[in-house]
Design a protein around this motif. Structure first.
Motif, PDB file in Angstrom:
ATOM      1  N   ASP A  92       0.825  -1.205   0.000  1.00 45.52           N
ATOM      2  CA  ASP A  92       0.000   0.000   0.000  1.00 45.52           C
ATOM      3  C   ASP A  92       0.863   1.260   0.000  1.00 45.52           C
ATOM      4  O   ASP A  92       0.437   2.303  -0.518  1.00 45.52           O
ATOM      5  CB  ASP A  92      -0.935  -0.006   1.210  1.00 45.52           C
ATOM      6  CG  ASP A  92      -1.969  -1.132   1.134  1.00 45.52           C
ATOM      7  OD1 ASP A  92      -2.151  -1.691   0.036  1.00 45.52           O
ATOM      8  OD2 ASP A  92      -2.572  -1.451   2.168  1.00 45.52           O
ATOM      9  N   TYR A  93       2.050   1.173   0.572  1.00 47.99           N
ATOM     10  CA  TYR A  93       2.975   2.314   0.524  1.00 47.99           C
ATOM     11  C   TYR A  93       3.550   2.474  -0.885  1.00 47.99           C
ATOM     12  O   TYR A  93       3.737   3.593  -1.360  1.00 47.99           O
ATOM     13  CB  TYR A  93       4.089   2.130   1.561  1.00 47.99           C
ATOM     14  CG  TYR A  93       3.588   2.337   2.970  1.00 47.99           C
ATOM     15  CD1 TYR A  93       3.538   3.610   3.527  1.00 47.99           C
ATOM     16  CD2 TYR A  93       3.135   1.270   3.729  1.00 47.99           C
ATOM     17  CE1 TYR A  93       3.059   3.817   4.818  1.00 47.99           C
ATOM     18  CE2 TYR A  93       2.644   1.455   5.014  1.00 47.99           C
ATOM     19  CZ  TYR A  93       2.614   2.733   5.554  1.00 47.99           C
ATOM     20  OH  TYR A  93       2.111   2.935   6.824  1.00 47.99           O
ATOM     21  N   ILE A  94       3.835   1.352  -1.547  1.00 50.35           N
ATOM     22  CA  ILE A  94       4.293   1.426  -2.940  1.00 50.35           C
ATOM     23  C   ILE A  94       3.211   2.084  -3.790  1.00 50.35           C
ATOM     24  O   ILE A  94       3.479   2.983  -4.596  1.00 50.35           O
ATOM     25  CB  ILE A  94       4.618   0.023  -3.495  1.00 50.35           C
ATOM     26  CG1 ILE A  94       5.745  -0.637  -2.705  1.00 50.35           C
ATOM     27  CG2 ILE A  94       4.998   0.112  -4.971  1.00 50.35           C
ATOM     28  CD1 ILE A  94       6.039  -2.072  -3.126  1.00 50.35           C
ATOM     29  N   ALA A  95       1.972   1.646  -3.614  1.00 55.89           N
ATOM     30  CA  ALA A  95       0.858   2.179  -4.405  1.00 55.89           C
ATOM     31  C   ALA A  95       0.658   3.661  -4.137  1.00 55.89           C
ATOM     32  O   ALA A  95       0.477   4.452  -5.070  1.00 55.89           O
ATOM     33  CB  ALA A  95      -0.418   1.403  -4.069  1.00 55.89           C
ATOM     34  N   THR A  96       0.704   4.056  -2.872  1.00 57.82           N
ATOM     35  CA  THR A  96       0.433   5.448  -2.503  1.00 57.82           C
ATOM     36  C   THR A  96       1.547   6.388  -2.939  1.00 57.82           C
ATOM     37  O   THR A  96       1.290   7.440  -3.543  1.00 57.82           O
ATOM     38  CB  THR A  96       0.226   5.555  -0.981  1.00 57.82           C
ATOM     39  OG1 THR A  96      -0.963   4.844  -0.615  1.00 57.82           O
ATOM     40  CG2 THR A  96       0.094   7.005  -0.538  1.00 57.82           C
ATOM     41  N   TYR A  97       2.786   6.030  -2.641  1.00 58.05           N
ATOM     42  CA  TYR A  97       3.900   6.942  -2.916  1.00 58.05           C
ATOM     43  C   TYR A  97       4.215   7.072  -4.404  1.00 58.05           C
ATOM     44  O   TYR A  97       4.817   8.050  -4.836  1.00 58.05           O
ATOM     45  CB  TYR A  97       5.157   6.483  -2.172  1.00 58.05           C
ATOM     46  CG  TYR A  97       5.062   6.608  -0.666  1.00 58.05           C
ATOM     47  CD1 TYR A  97       4.158   7.469  -0.067  1.00 58.05           C
ATOM     48  CD2 TYR A  97       5.882   5.848   0.161  1.00 58.05           C
ATOM     49  CE1 TYR A  97       4.071   7.578   1.312  1.00 58.05           C
ATOM     50  CE2 TYR A  97       5.807   5.959   1.546  1.00 58.05           C
ATOM     51  CZ  TYR A  97       4.889   6.819   2.111  1.00 58.05           C
ATOM     52  OH  TYR A  97       4.809   6.920   3.476  1.00 58.05           O
ATOM     53  N   ASN A  98       3.827   6.054  -5.191  1.00 59.14           N
ATOM     54  CA  ASN A  98       4.148   6.078  -6.621  1.00 59.14           C
ATOM     55  C   ASN A  98       2.927   6.229  -7.519  1.00 59.14           C
ATOM     56  O   ASN A  98       3.061   6.292  -8.735  1.00 59.14           O
ATOM     57  CB  ASN A  98       4.885   4.787  -7.002  1.00 59.14           C
ATOM     58  CG  ASN A  98       6.183   4.608  -6.255  1.00 59.14           C
ATOM     59  OD1 ASN A  98       7.215   5.136  -6.639  1.00 59.14           O
ATOM     60  ND2 ASN A  98       6.138   3.841  -5.156  1.00 59.14           N
ATOM     61  N   ASP A  99       1.751   6.264  -6.909  1.00 58.19           N
ATOM     62  CA  ASP A  99       0.498   6.279  -7.665  1.00 58.19           C
ATOM     63  C   ASP A  99       0.462   5.097  -8.636  1.00 58.19           C
ATOM     64  O   ASP A  99       0.167   5.240  -9.826  1.00 58.19           O
ATOM     65  CB  ASP A  99       0.324   7.604  -8.421  1.00 58.19           C
ATOM     66  CG  ASP A  99      -1.095   7.771  -8.964  1.00 58.19           C
ATOM     67  OD1 ASP A  99      -2.014   7.161  -8.383  1.00 58.19           O
ATOM     68  OD2 ASP A  99      -1.268   8.470  -9.973  1.00 58.19           O
TER      69      ASP A  99
ATOM     70  N   ALA B  36       8.518   0.986   9.301  1.00 55.34           N
ATOM     71  CA  ALA B  36       9.563   0.453   8.429  1.00 55.34           C
ATOM     72  C   ALA B  36       9.128   0.526   6.974  1.00 55.34           C
ATOM     73  O   ALA B  36       9.894   0.964   6.101  1.00 55.34           O
ATOM     74  CB  ALA B  36       9.894  -0.982   8.822  1.00 55.34           C
ATOM     75  N   SER B  37       7.905   0.087   6.689  1.00 58.13           N
ATOM     76  CA  SER B  37       7.395   0.159   5.310  1.00 58.13           C
ATOM     77  C   SER B  37       7.427   1.592   4.797  1.00 58.13           C
ATOM     78  O   SER B  37       7.812   1.856   3.651  1.00 58.13           O
ATOM     79  CB  SER B  37       5.954  -0.368   5.256  1.00 58.13           C
ATOM     80  OG  SER B  37       5.900  -1.724   5.613  1.00 58.13           O
ATOM     81  N   GLU B  38       7.020   2.510   5.637  1.00 63.43           N
ATOM     82  CA  GLU B  38       6.998   3.925   5.267  1.00 63.43           C
ATOM     83  C   GLU B  38       8.400   4.424   4.928  1.00 63.43           C
ATOM     84  O   GLU B  38       8.616   5.079   3.905  1.00 63.43           O
ATOM     85  CB  GLU B  38       6.419   4.714   6.438  1.00 63.43           C
ATOM     86  CG  GLU B  38       6.156   6.161   6.172  1.00 63.43           C
ATOM     87  CD  GLU B  38       5.514   6.832   7.377  1.00 63.43           C
ATOM     88  OE1 GLU B  38       6.194   6.951   8.427  1.00 63.43           O
ATOM     89  OE2 GLU B  38       4.345   7.224   7.299  1.00 63.43           O
ATOM     90  N   ALA B  39       9.369   4.097   5.788  1.00 59.53           N
ATOM     91  CA  ALA B  39      10.746   4.559   5.577  1.00 59.53           C
ATOM     92  C   ALA B  39      11.352   3.960   4.316  1.00 59.53           C
ATOM     93  O   ALA B  39      12.021   4.652   3.533  1.00 59.53           O
ATOM     94  CB  ALA B  39      11.604   4.198   6.800  1.00 59.53           C
ATOM     95  N   ILE B  40      11.102   2.667   4.089  1.00 60.57           N
ATOM     96  CA  ILE B  40      11.691   1.982   2.929  1.00 60.57           C
ATOM     97  C   ILE B  40      11.168   2.570   1.626  1.00 60.57           C
ATOM     98  O   ILE B  40      11.941   2.897   0.723  1.00 60.57           O
ATOM     99  CB  ILE B  40      11.403   0.465   2.997  1.00 60.57           C
ATOM    100  CG1 ILE B  40      12.187  -0.166   4.155  1.00 60.57           C
ATOM    101  CG2 ILE B  40      11.764  -0.213   1.674  1.00 60.57           C
ATOM    102  CD1 ILE B  40      11.723  -1.572   4.510  1.00 60.57           C
ATOM    103  N   PHE B  41       9.856   2.742   1.519  1.00 61.21           N
ATOM    104  CA  PHE B  41       9.310   3.109   0.217  1.00 61.21           C
ATOM    105  C   PHE B  41       9.215   4.619   0.007  1.00 61.21           C
ATOM    106  O   PHE B  41       8.813   5.066  -1.069  1.00 61.21           O
ATOM    107  CB  PHE B  41       7.977   2.393   0.001  1.00 61.21           C
ATOM    108  CG  PHE B  41       8.210   0.924  -0.185  1.00 61.21           C
ATOM    109  CD1 PHE B  41       8.801   0.455  -1.340  1.00 61.21           C
ATOM    110  CD2 PHE B  41       7.914   0.029   0.828  1.00 61.21           C
ATOM    111  CE1 PHE B  41       9.067  -0.899  -1.512  1.00 61.21           C
ATOM    112  CE2 PHE B  41       8.182  -1.322   0.664  1.00 61.21           C
ATOM    113  CZ  PHE B  41       8.756  -1.795  -0.496  1.00 61.21           C
ATOM    114  N   LYS B  42       9.655   5.386   0.982  1.00 60.62           N
ATOM    115  CA  LYS B  42       9.924   6.784   0.728  1.00 60.62           C
ATOM    116  C   LYS B  42      11.285   6.950   0.026  1.00 60.62           C
ATOM    117  O   LYS B  42      11.523   7.939  -0.667  1.00 60.62           O
ATOM    118  CB  LYS B  42       9.913   7.586   2.036  1.00 60.62           C
ATOM    119  CG  LYS B  42       8.534   8.012   2.468  1.00 60.62           C
ATOM    120  CD  LYS B  42       8.583   8.893   3.701  1.00 60.62           C
ATOM    121  CE  LYS B  42       7.179   9.383   4.070  1.00 60.62           C
ATOM    122  NZ  LYS B  42       7.193  10.212   5.314  1.00 60.62           N
TER     123      LYS B  42
END
Length: 378
Positions: free
Chosen positions: A126-133, A367-373
């Motif tokens: 979900d972080y990949i989807a959100t941060y990259n659209d 962790a997910s947030e930090a990685i995919f930022k």
């Protein structure tokens, strides 16, 4: 006649004696029953109820449930609590795909990829989807080796239909070598229509409900035993978990400076050799080169073991260090390595707490947030 009277007296005495013994046994049994109920009620309310999965809305970690360490429990919303999934863009699963629908990224992995940790936004997808659209499709592991699973998608023609830009393969560090060093069969194939049916029926077993637990249960004995042991030995080893004191607070739980980690984090270290990691790297290079034929980029994300990440901060650590990432970083790659150890180590240096849940082998949403930022998809 006198004899008959004596006989009656003897019989009457025996009846009284039997009745007395019966009362004694009833009394002993009642005491044992009350003691057992009291034991279960006490242990349940003091320990087990706070550690086990007793509420469908609340989740507690695997290591907390194994060690029964109440002051390391980080209670968090279960996946059933929709309010905990608050990112604007979510991943999808295969059964939700529309006919001829394409995706941007496909992910496949183990419990880290399938929200076993639960809590806030447990899917890193979900972080990949959100941060990259991006439109992100998560595939449940169906065919064992994740590399060969992607090869099946390739050979069946399914990748042509889905048309992803990138594929992310995730695996917890301690299982990377057993999973990825064997000789690969990249020619594996399954008929596409059959493959689609298998994927559409996929069930995420990490999200299945646990059976109801009564206050009288066998877990109470382990709960009492483990906590009595800790009275005499604050730090020690258990069947699945190890406790180690840390140099400062890294968690927001009551016990904020004890590291609770899985035994396999250190027991599998013997597998970390230059030869094994070279074999792993070669296998990912082979798949990456195959995917390049379709313009797809391969990302490999080993999820750093909890012990490996926090190891520099353990007081008087006597356990061996892992060199998995250090060896892998230096090898030539046709794929993109998502270096979770490097990224999360920087977060620890900033003083971020709860990158991993104190009571779990898995990382948290932080962790997910930090990685995919930091990870950019090209």
């Amino acid at each position: 006649m006198k004899h008959i009277g004596h006989i009656k007296q003897v019989k009457q005495f025996l009846r009284v004696l039997k009745l007395s013994n019966y009362k004694k046994y009833v009394y002993i049994f009642s005491l044992l029953f009350l003691f057992s109920i009291g034991f279960h009620l006490t242990v349940w309310n003091v320990i087990s109820k706070k550690v086990l999965l007793t509420d469908k809305q609340i989740y507690r970690g695997d290591l907390g449930r194994t060690s029964f360490k109440v002051d390391s429990i980080n209670s968090r919303p279960s996946y059933l609590v929709k309010e905990a999934r608050n990112l604007p863009k979510k991943h999808i699963v295969y059964k939700d795909l529309k006919p001829r629908e394409t995706v941007d990224v496909i992910t496949i992995g183990d419990s880290f990829a399938n929200a076993a940790t639960q809590g806030i936004n447990p899917y890193f997808q979900d972080y990949i989807a959100t941060y990259n659209d991006f439109k992100v499709l998560n595939i449940l592991p169906h065919f064992g080796n994740f590399i060969e699973t992607i090869a099946v998608f390739y050979n069946s023609g399914l990748l042509d239909e889905l048309s992803p830009k990138a594929i992310v393969i995730e695996s917890v560090e301690r299982f990377c070598i057993p999973r990825f060093i064997s000789k690969l069969d990249l020619s594996k194939n399954i008929d596409k229509s059959r493959l689609k049916k298998i994927l559409a029926k996929g069930i995420n077993f990490y999200q299945t409900k646990d059976p109801y637990i009564s206050f009288i249960n066998s877990q109470n004995f382990r709960a009492a035993s483990f906590n009595i042991q800790r009275v005499y030995n604050n730090y020690g080893n258990y069947k699945f978990a190890i406790l180690s004191p840390m140099k400062r607070d890294y968690f927001s739980t009551k016990d904020s400076n004890t590291l609770l980690f899985h035994r396999e984090d250190i027991e599998n270290n013997y597998l970390i050799t230059n030869e094994n990691i070279q074999s792993l790297n070669n296998n990912f290079n082979k798949l990456a080169n195959k995917l390049k034929n379709k313009g797809i980029k391969l990302y490999f994300m080993p999820a750093v073991d909890k012990y490996n990440l926090y190891e520099p901060y353990i007081e008087n650590n006597s356990y061996p260090k892992s060199q998995f990432f250090e060896i892998l970083r230096g090898l030539p790659k046709e794929y993109e390595l998502i270096d979770t150890k490097a990224i999360l180590s920087q977060e620890l240096k900033k003083g971020v707490k709860d990158l991993y849940y104190a009571d779990d082998t898995h990382w948290s949403y932080k962790a997910s947030e930090a990685i995919f930022k930091k990870v950019k998809f090209e």
